[in-house]
Write a protein that holds these residues in place. Structure first.
Motif, mmCIF file in Angstrom:
data_model
loop_
_atom_site.group_PDB
_atom_site.id
_atom_site.type_symbol
_atom_site.label_atom_id
_atom_site.label_comp_id
_atom_site.label_asym_id
_atom_site.label_seq_id
_atom_site.Cartn_x
_atom_site.Cartn_y
_atom_site.Cartn_z
ATOM 1 N N GLU A 112 20.541 -0.801 -3.430
ATOM 2 C CA GLU A 112 18.913 -1.086 -3.858
ATOM 3 C C GLU A 112 18.029 -1.229 -2.530
ATOM 4 N N ASN A 113 18.695 -1.619 -1.420
ATOM 5 C CA ASN A 113 17.900 -1.532 -0.144
ATOM 6 C C ASN A 113 17.578 -0.414 0.302
ATOM 7 N N GLU A 114 18.108 0.920 -0.040
ATOM 8 C CA GLU A 114 17.899 2.122 0.278
ATOM 9 C C GLU A 114 17.081 2.913 -0.789
ATOM 10 N N VAL A 144 20.655 9.094 7.636
ATOM 11 C CA VAL A 144 19.689 8.059 7.464
ATOM 12 C C VAL A 144 20.049 7.339 6.474
ATOM 13 N N PHE A 145 20.715 7.908 5.519
ATOM 14 C CA PHE A 145 21.222 6.842 4.316
ATOM 15 C C PHE A 145 22.863 6.649 4.498
ATOM 16 N N SER A 213 7.424 -3.200 -5.924
ATOM 17 C CA SER A 213 8.596 -4.212 -5.930
ATOM 18 C C SER A 213 9.081 -4.931 -4.421
ATOM 19 N N ARG A 214 9.314 -3.854 -3.530
ATOM 20 C CA ARG A 214 9.607 -4.415 -2.441
ATOM 21 C C ARG A 214 8.567 -5.132 -1.567
#
Length: 234
Positions: A112-114, A144-145, A213-214
């Motif tokens: 969810e952070n990515e 990067v991920f 949302s972030r």
């Protein structure tokens, strides 16, 4: 080369396979491992857990008896040693039970952070005309991920090992994922692909929603920090 882990696994399955099978069935380890993304057979994990608990109990009791016979322990020390000997195998059991749930939580949080940045990248790739398979292969190689790179590698594994098409493999990975956000977005993405809808429009809308949302989450965190700072100053 046979490792010590291989020897321990063989020992566990030889003496505790039936117990491990009952253990895996009782705690539904197959479902738990699927959500955690662990490539471990539930029976093997159960048998190793039972073996660890038994060995921990044997060593704990042996250590307590040895200390009681060779050392001049007070009654308080004897009681404390007995309590420790009892709790050592219980702690081992609890640690083995908690491990897949911890991995599940980490998988959910990291994914969810990515997600906002991954969705922006995915929308860009789709806009450039890349197919689903090419996008998945590309994400599986991007450093990067971290979390989503592992998810893409799981999809590729299903494609190469089970012969599934990329969309079906993506659905299988997403359907058992612990993150509701990732599951809903990916299943909506595959549904849009299958129905021939506007994939780019769908991705852009969901990307915008994720960033909004972030932003709300960050704003709430900053508000809480400001409240704590005001209390500290007062």
């Amino acid at each position: 080369v046979v490792t010590l882990r291989d020897v321990f696994t063989a020992f566990s399955l030889t003496f505790f396979e039936s117990w491990g099978r009952s253990f895996a069935k009782s705690f539904e380890l197959d479902k738990v491992f699927s959500r955690a993304g662990l490539a471990v057979h539930p029976v093997k994990y159960g048998a190793e857990t039972i073996a660890m608990v038994v060995l921990a109990a044997i060593f704990a009791v042996a250590g307590f008896v040895t200390a009681a016979l060779t050392l001049h322990l007070t009654p308080v020390q004897l009681v404390l040693g007995l309590v420790i000997a009892i709790f050592v195998p219980i702690f081992v059991l609890m640690a083995r039970l908690m491990y897949p749930y911890i991995i599940t939580t980490l998988r959910k949080t990291d994914t969810e952070n990515e997600m906002p940045f991954f969705m922006a990248y995915l929308a860009t790739m789709v806009r450039g005309g890349y197919s689903v398979e090419k996008v998945i292969e590309r994400v599986a190689q991007l450093k990067v991920f971290k979390a989503l790179r592992r998810e893409a590698q799981r999809v590729i594994t299903r494609v190469k090992m089970f012969g599934e098409d990329p969309v079906t493999a993506l659905e299988k990975v997403a359907s058992s994922h612990p993150s509701t956000r990732f599951r809903d977005i990916m299943l909506g993405y595959t549904t849009t692909l299958r129905s021939g809808g506007d994939v780019l429009h769908y991705l852009e809308i969901r990307t915008r929603e994720l960033f909004e949302s972030r932003a709300v989450e960050v704003r709430n965190i900053l508000n809480r920090l400001m409240s704590f700072l005001e209390i500290y100053v007062i």
